[in-house]
Design a protein around this motif. Structure first.
Motif, PDB file in Angstrom:
ATOM      1  N   TYR A 197       0.810  -1.220   0.000  1.00  0.00           N
ATOM      2  CA  TYR A 197       0.000   0.000   0.000  1.00  0.00           C
ATOM      3  C   TYR A 197       0.843   1.269   0.000  1.00  0.00           C
ATOM      4  O   TYR A 197       0.312   2.375   0.019  1.00  0.00           O
ATOM      5  CB  TYR A 197      -0.985  -0.020   1.172  1.00  0.00           C
ATOM      6  CG  TYR A 197      -2.154  -0.895   0.831  1.00  0.00           C
ATOM      7  CD1 TYR A 197      -3.224  -0.406   0.104  1.00  0.00           C
ATOM      8  CD2 TYR A 197      -2.143  -2.234   1.160  1.00  0.00           C
ATOM      9  CE1 TYR A 197      -4.261  -1.221  -0.273  1.00  0.00           C
ATOM     10  CE2 TYR A 197      -3.175  -3.065   0.792  1.00  0.00           C
ATOM     11  CZ  TYR A 197      -4.237  -2.558   0.074  1.00  0.00           C
ATOM     12  OH  TYR A 197      -5.257  -3.371  -0.314  1.00  0.00           O
ATOM     13  N   GLY A 198       2.161   1.063  -0.042  1.00  0.00           N
ATOM     14  CA  GLY A 198       3.057   2.185  -0.309  1.00  0.00           C
ATOM     15  C   GLY A 198       3.089   3.272   0.726  1.00  0.00           C
ATOM     16  O   GLY A 198       3.332   4.428   0.395  1.00  0.00           O
ATOM     17  N   ARG A 199       2.848   2.930   1.998  1.00  0.00           N
ATOM     18  CA  ARG A 199       3.024   3.948   3.035  1.00  0.00           C
ATOM     19  C   ARG A 199       4.520   4.212   3.201  1.00  0.00           C
ATOM     20  O   ARG A 199       5.341   3.327   2.940  1.00  0.00           O
ATOM     21  CB  ARG A 199       2.451   3.469   4.357  1.00  0.00           C
ATOM     22  CG  ARG A 199       0.936   3.436   4.398  1.00  0.00           C
ATOM     23  CD  ARG A 199       0.480   3.317   5.836  1.00  0.00           C
ATOM     24  NE  ARG A 199      -0.961   3.347   5.929  1.00  0.00           N
ATOM     25  CZ  ARG A 199      -1.718   2.283   5.818  1.00  0.00           C
ATOM     26  NH1 ARG A 199      -1.174   1.114   5.603  1.00  0.00           N
ATOM     27  NH2 ARG A 199      -3.029   2.382   5.903  1.00  0.00           N
TER      28      ARG A 199
ATOM     29  N   PRO B 275       8.010   4.014   4.779  1.00  0.00           N
ATOM     30  CA  PRO B 275       8.471   2.879   5.605  1.00  0.00           C
ATOM     31  C   PRO B 275       8.267   3.073   7.104  1.00  0.00           C
ATOM     32  O   PRO B 275       7.784   2.176   7.785  1.00  0.00           O
ATOM     33  CB  PRO B 275       9.953   2.775   5.236  1.00  0.00           C
ATOM     34  CG  PRO B 275      10.047   3.324   3.862  1.00  0.00           C
ATOM     35  CD  PRO B 275       9.002   4.390   3.758  1.00  0.00           C
TER      36      PRO B 275
END
Lengths: 439, 240
Positions: free
Chosen positions: B101-103, B105
């Motif tokens: 979901y590309g939050r 890190p």
């Protein structure tokens, strides 16, 4: 630079591949298979080279491509047909069956990216399986053998394309079939179907034979003969990509069956059009060291002066070995070098045994610039001289083949230990260490 | 109003599994989906998530039409009874899902750590998903659902496989989700749990929505407004 998301997708596929018992089994079996092919090939090559005082074959007939490379890498054809589909199918079918695919489809990653990650992982896994084959090349060099780089790379390309095609088919089967077992049956059914197609189409000419020339086995045979044919490369890649595209369409459960059928038909139509267009491409390179797919340089230069269309009418039946000689030694080479060649198969029977005398059985007619001539010969110089006469082109002065041949009376020392003991043991230990936490 | 489903219909051959199901979902609420086995709860969720083609109906999200191809931008559906990536360890699957979901890190890791703590997953982190018990696997799946960022979360039977204590803890955790800006639409088999957990309820019977509202509103709808102690069970029986 791939995105962070794609790197995680690829990592997930790689972990799934490494957790696959089918993949470890493939690795375990590929070593002895390749080893058997290599050891037998080296022994046979040594016998033909006159080892132990036996009569040696003519040096020019001893090419490492036919004698060593093709039989050694033949094991990969077997593995890609019978073992690799199970590995590829698992990568798709397991996520479908476990419900993981439903989670993934709701993520920002596109199905295309997910399938690309699977495809790249399968290729990476296959490159690991290539290690025994590459080790065979090293051993052959250590024995003092010769390798002609262009034909080695060409053969490797052929095997790589073979696995792209197999991966596409297996992934499509895994996506469309209800379970892994059904997908495996479908994939093997396809393979058996292509064998049947080759058998039926043998020597028939026309569209059926054209189609049969793109079956996985036939396509690989082109590379095994040291030829790089653009049409074969394009059609093979197109079939592989079509498989992945079909999987992308079919794997989304939110699409109606009607949509999937229409999209699937569109992909197959596009594939057919691509195949038809590619099959018209005549671009090909003879990468064999002994230039077996080409006429001599003198003949090629003389033939290049013929610009008119050539029509060849062959009165030889499909199962007549003379037709195979004529096809391979003359017609295929002519088709590459002349601007337009039309070949008509005019025999009435399959075997030629019962053709009547008046049927002109055995004749081959060449028609060029309004002139016709006939010969029953399938020997290269005779046929070419006949053509030069028709085209009013002076025949060239021919020289002996410049290919010296590479006889090598070597014994495959160390190969048996490597392939039958070290490799299986190393894979068994690595597999056990890797899988023990997952059993 | 966060989401509006209008006339969702699904047929399998001659049998109609969902018949013009219509309801609305309000922002920040916990909406329960109640119905007996075979009522069409899972089918409704899969239709809403765009994972099953419908034979009719529309979905609006914040007043705008939301076609099936864009549903994943607005809602996430967590199915019941799945066991994804059975060969992988829990900690890796959580990290993978968070990365998907590309939050950023740091932010993603902090969220994953909080969810791991809330669902008491620490002892399971190194275990393979395939080796977990039903209840443990359910908690891992809930963690995956809570890691997603979509505003609307659809949970199919989130308490299935959990014991009494775990059900109570997970229920308490889920009740905090709306405060973090997400809306829950939850199918629950146990009517007692549903009555304790949900702000409003959608009653589904044989593919038809037979009632939507709070428990008092449903009591009125069922003609049980004046009946003392009439619970969800009585309401459901009266309406179906």
């Amino acid at each position: 630079m791939p995105s962070r998301r794609f790197r995680w997708l690829a990592a997930k596929e790689f972990r799934e591949l490494m957790a696959s018992r089918a993949f470890w089994l493939l690795l375990l079996m590929i070593g002895p298979l390749v080893g058997h092919g290599f050891i037998t090939a080296v022994d046979t090559y040594a016998e033909a080279s006159g080892i132990a005082g036996g009569p040696a074959a003519l040096g020019q007939g001893l090419s490492p491509l036919d004698g060593i490379l093709v039989p050694t890498f033949g094991a990969y054809d077997l593995a890609v047909t019978l073992l690799f589909p199970f590995v590829a199918i698992r990568l798709v079918a397991a996520e479908k069956a476990s419900g993981a695919w439903k989670l993934l489809l709701q993520s920002p990653a596109s199905p295309g990216a997910m399938l690309l990650a699977k495809g790249l992982t399968l290729l990476a896994g296959w490159l690991v399986a290539w290690l025994p084959g590459l080790a065979a090349l090293v051993l052959w060099k250590l024995y003092g053998g010769t390798l002609y780089q262009p034909e080695v790379l060409n053969l490797l390309l052929g095997h790589l394309l073979r696995v792209v095609l197999a991966a596409g088919l297996a992934v499509a089967a895994g996506a469309i079939a209800n379970g892994a077992a059904s997908a495996a049956i479908a994939t093997l059914g396809f393979t058996v179907g292509t064998w049947a197609l080759e058998f039926i189409a043998a020597g028939r000419g026309g569209a059926l034979q054209k189609l049969a020339s793109y079956t996985p086995t036939a396509a690989l045979r082109v590379f095994e003969q040291g030829e790089l044919r653009l049409a074969t490369v394009l059609v093979t890649v197109a079939i592989g990509l079509a498989g992945f595209a079909l999987a992308a369409v079919w794997l989304h459960p939110g699409r109606t069956i009607r949509y999937r059928l229409i999209a699937g038909a569109a992909i197959l139509l596009l594939l057919t059009l691509t195949g038809a267009a590619a099959s018209r491409l005549r671009s090909a390179r003879d990468l064999s060291e002994n230039r077996r797919n080409s006429f001599s340089a003198a003949d090629e230069s003389a033939l290049a002066r013929i610009r008119q269309p050539l029509r060849v009418t062959v009165f030889l039946s499909p199962e007549d070995p003379r037709l195979m000689d004529l096809d391979r030694n003359i017609l295929a080479k002519l088709a590459r070098i002349l601007p337009e060649v039309e070949i008509v198969h005019a025999a009435h029977s399959r075997t030629g045994l019962f053709e009547a005398g008046g049927d002109r059985y055995g004749e081959v007619w060449y028609q060029l610039a309004g002139r016709k001539s006939m010969t029953r010969s399938t020997t290269e110089p005779i046929v070419l001289d006949n053509l030069y006469q028709l085209a009013r082109v002076p025949p060239p002065v021919r020289r002996e083949s410049e290919f010296p041949g590479h006889p090598l009376p070597a014994t495959p020392s160390g190969a048996a230990v490597l392939y039958y003991a070290i490799w299986p043991l190393a894979i068994a230990i690595a597999g056990w260490l890797h899988l023990r936490n997952w059993s | 109003m966060l989401c509006k489903a209008q006339g969702i219909t699904k047929r399998y051959g001659p049998s109609t599994v969902l018949e013009a199901a219509s309801f609305t979902i309000h922002e920040g609420e916990v909406l329960g989906l109640i119905g007996p086995n075979g009522a069409g709860k899972t089918t409704l969720f899969e239709c809403l998530a765009g994972l099953l083609p419908t034979d009719g109906g529309t979905v609006e999200f914040r007043g705008a039409p939301l076609p099936a191809s864009r549903r994943k931008q607005a809602l996430f559906y967590l199915p019941d009874g799945i066991r994804p990536w059975a060969d992988q360890p829990v900690h890796w699957v959580l990290a993978f899902f968070e990365a998907l979901y590309g939050r950023p890190p740091g932010e993603g890791a902090a969220l994953a750590a909080a969810i791991t703590r809330d669902l008491k997953l620490e002892p399971l982190l190194r275990s393979r998903i395939g080796s977990l018990s039903k209840g443990e696997a359910k908690r891992v799946l809930l963690a995956l659902g809570l890691l997603t960022p979509q505003p609307l979360l659809l949970l199919d039977e989130p308490f299935d496989g959990l014991d009494f204590r775990q059900t109570r803890d997970v229920m308490a955790l889920l009740r905090t989700v709306p405060a973090r800006g997400r809306t829950l639409f939850v199918s629950i088999h146990q009517l007692v749990d549903a009555a304790r957990m949900c702000d409003r309820l959608v009653l589904l019977s044989r593919g038809r929505v037979v009632g939507v509202g709070t428990l008092p509103e449903l009591r009125s709808l069922a003609g049980l407004a004046g009946v003392d102690g009439a619970g969800l069970e009585e309401v459901f029986l009266a309406l179906t």
